[in-house]
Design an enzyme around this catalytic site. Structure first.
Site: not given
Length: 421
Positions: A246, A372, A400
């Site tokens: 991320d 995701d 995710h």
């Protein structure tokens, strides 16, 4: 009339013969028809002393025994799963209570190799002696058909024994995403350590168990200070593999520019893989439109007052599961719901300077997550196309948070990347 009744079912004839006269019992009975003989054979086979009935009884006993064994094995699996969840919860609680990490509280204390995987991934044996893998999750959430059941962890680790031998570096540094902490890597840490790798996972400033106020983190350099401390302590010639998830992808890129000679490879896991002059916020400009789910989940915090720019972003806990953990096990969603922290806003806005001489000299790999909702697969593919890495890996049926959803598949990819020469 008696002769006429004798031509009916042998069962009736047998019952009625007791009431006939002795003279009639002495008389030769009429020959039954072929259909009557067949009925008689079937009736005889049902009698308690018959050979056929003994076979049927034996089959029923065998089936009952198999059913009981299956039920017992299922009960063992359920017991082991409950034990797994309880042990994992206790271990995490003890780490938090102890303050975690080193004397400065810099990182989450990692599980010991002797207990971590055996506690988190047990296997049980039925009466047949065949090991059965324990379900990873108690959730009833939909699973992808591509998530093929894997063999028990001890078997996997035996097959991959000494997997860290012969690699350029056997040390991983795991960088969490925005709002997460070192706690999110607990499965990955256990798997890599069992394979012979050294692993570091730290809480960035204002994340995890760090008490720093997120609203007071004003730059990328300040945010990644715990990470630069690790790289600074590396010996001469020692290198690491950085794994960023991320927003951690932007942090990894920042470190690649600063320490090109100490980073062997960089892995972007459902992460921001930026180009020179881009910020994490700029990454979303590659999308056709903002995600409604992401927009609804964002809560801006104003540490300097509402008349000043926001200082941090918090994610609505009611929407966490849909946004970040739509395929994750229920116990991991519960862990995240009490562990997520706000994300500092200033580093999100900071545009990175990334040169070909430094950032561009390090080998990059991307691991894409197909289900995701935070950084959609289409956005990941746009970054890959805009800034191509050396190789792309795909985690199908993964949300995710692949360290929760697909820990063993993620482990295999990281091991494979470490071996690429």
């Amino acid at each position: 009339m008696g002769n006429s009744l004798a031509c009916f079912s042998p069962k009736i004839a047998a019952r009625s013969s007791d009431s006939t006269s002795p003279a009639h019992r002495d008389a030769s009975p009429p020959r039954p028809s072929s259909s009557a003989s067949s009925t008689a054979r079937r009736a005889a086979s049902a009698l308690p002393g018959s050979t056929s009935n003994k076979k049927n009884k034996k089959k029923m006993e065998t089936a009952a025994s198999a059913s009981a064994s299956a039920a017992e094995a299922g009960e063992l699996c359920r017991d082991a799963l409950i034990r797994e969840q309880a042990i994992a919860a206790v271990m995490l609680l003890k780490q938090y209570q102890s303050g975690g990490g080193n004397e400065n509280g810099d990182s989450l204390r990692l599980f010991s190799r002797s207990t971590s995987t055996s506690a988190l991934f047990p296997s049980v044996s039925g009466k047949s002696g065949v090991k059965q893998s324990v379900p990873r999750s108690s959730t009833s959430r939909r699973r992808s058909c591509s998530d093929v059941p894997l063999p028990p962890l001890p078997q996997v680790l035996a097959d991959e024994a000494l997997e860290a031998d012969g690699v350029e570096t056997n040390r991983f540094v795991l960088v969490h995403g925005g709002g997460y902490g070192a706690w999110c890597w607990y499965k990955t840490i256990a798997l890599l350590r069992q394979g012979g790798f050294k692993v570091d996972a730290v809480d960035l400033m204002g994340s995890g168990i760090r008490l720093t106020d997120t609203n007071n983190v004003n730059s990328m350099a300040e945010y990644v200070k715990p990470l630069t401390d690790i790289i600074d302590k590396l010996g001469d010639g020692e290198k690491v593999i950085l794994v960023g998830h991320d927003f951690g992808g932007a942090c990894v890129s920042y470190l690649m520019e600063l320490y090109p000679h100490k980073i062997a490879k960089a892995v972007f896991l459902a992460a921001a893989m930026l180009k020179n002059g881009q910020s994490f916020l700029d990454m979303f400009s590659l999308q056709e439109g903002p995600s409604d789910l992401m927009r609804q989940a964002q809560i801006f915090l104003y540490g300097n007052g509402k008349d000043q720019p926001p200082t941090a972003i918090e994610l609505d806990k009611a929407r966490l599961e849909d946004l970040l953990f739509n395929q994750s096990p229920a116990k991991d969603v519960a862990l995240a719901s009490v562990s997520m922290r706000p994300i500092p806003f200033a580093p999100i806005l900071e545009k990175l300077t990334l040169s070909d001489a430094n950032y561009g000299s390090i080998r990059r790999f991307y691991i894409e997550t197909h289900e995701d909702y935070a950084i959609p697969a289409s956005l990941q593919e746009a970054m890959i196309k805009s800034n191509p890495p050396e190789k792309v890996f795909h985690l199908k049926g993964c949300d995710h948070s692949p360290f929760f959803t697909k820990p063993q598949a993620l482990h295999r990819f990281l091991t494979e990347i470490s071996k690429i020469s």
